[in-house]
Design an enzyme around this catalytic site. Structure first.
Site, short mmCIF file in Angstrom:
data_model
loop_
_atom_site.label_atom_id
_atom_site.label_comp_id
_atom_site.label_asym_id
_atom_site.label_seq_id
_atom_site.Cartn_x
_atom_site.Cartn_y
_atom_site.Cartn_z
N SER A 156 -41.74 3.31 5.59
CA SER A 156 -42.57 3.31 4.19
C SER A 156 -41.87 2.89 2.91
CB SER A 156 -43.03 4.62 3.83
OG SER A 156 -42.23 5.58 3.50
N LYS A 194 -39.85 9.34 -1.17
CA LYS A 194 -40.87 8.25 -1.81
C LYS A 194 -40.44 8.24 -3.38
CE LYS A 194 -43.73 7.89 1.46
NZ LYS A 194 -42.88 8.37 2.54
#
EC number: 3.4.21.88
Length: 236
Positions: A156, A194
């Site tokens: 990701s 993230k």
């Protein structure tokens, strides 16, 4: 001769590389230059590449390398950061040096950092584990404070130059600024790597891969466990 927008983008990429060791995403470039779409960023990057200011790195999604800066720009006039980005950038894609005896005068050139298991760069996985082993990290990458390392699982964050199987170096901290890449603990159960954003009173955990959606949480559901400061990649 660069246009104003070309120079703005080049310096933005350069400064972000100095701060985090990884290039900004296309969305961040678009927002920084106040452009309406990412197509304008594509055109600017192509122009910078054709003029020899940047290079796109193969086999790494949207990864960039700054080759040179405009003559009028003096890096010496820029404020110094808390760590040396050249060491972080230089470690990307390089296998670790083979261990060899060293005299006492250079023993302090590196230190060991505990590896605390795996962290998800994708779907969140179980919270950070206990110390599994240790790795040697250059002191120039570390700086002050407490640090630990995590092995990346997932894709990701590929647009930020972070790949499945990489080892990230994390500075232990409970706070973050918008745009920082952080270790976030969700509901005291799931850990993920993230980019940290704020959406009003809520916290947004943003992926660097268009295949993953940004996840929004109430501030009481997310705890910051650390901030990315470097990355180590091994080739087998």
């Amino acid at each position: 001769m660069l246009t104003r927008k070309q120079q703005e983008l080049l310096l933005f990429i350069h400064e972000r590389m100095k701060e985090s060791g990884v290039p900004p995403s296309f969305d961040e470039m678009k927002d920084a230059l106040d452009l309406a779409s990412k197509s304008g960023i594509h055109r600017l990057i192509t122009a910078l590449e054709e003029r020899g200011f940047i290079r796109r790195l193969p086999n790494r999604a949207r990864a960039l390398e700054v080759i040179k800066l405009p003559e009028a720009y003096s890096s010496a006039s820029q404020p110094r950061r808390g760590f040396s980005p050249s060491v972080i950038e230089g470690s990307l894609g390089k296998p670790p040096a083979a261990p060899k005896p060293a005299p006492a005068t250079v023993e302090s050139a590196s230190m060991t950092v505990p590896v605390m298991g795996r962290i998800a760069a994708g779907v969140p996985i179980s919270a950070i584990q206990n110390n599994t082993h240790e790795i040697s990290v250059p002191l120039e990458m570390i700086g002050s404070g407490e640090h630990y390392a995590l092995e990346i699982k997932g894709d990701s964050m590929i647009d930020a130059g972070i790949l499945d199987g990489d080892t990230v170096i994390i500075r232990n901290t409970s706070s973050a600024s918008p745009g920082d890449i952080v270790v976030a603990l969700i509901d005291d159960e799931e850990a993920t790597l993230k980019r940290f954003r704020r959406k009003g009173a809520s916290i947004a955990l943003e992926a660097a891969n268009p295949a993953y959606e940004t996840r929004i949480f109430g501030p009481d559901r997310v705890k910051i466990q650390g901030k990315l400061i470097g990355l180590i990649r091994r080739y087998h």
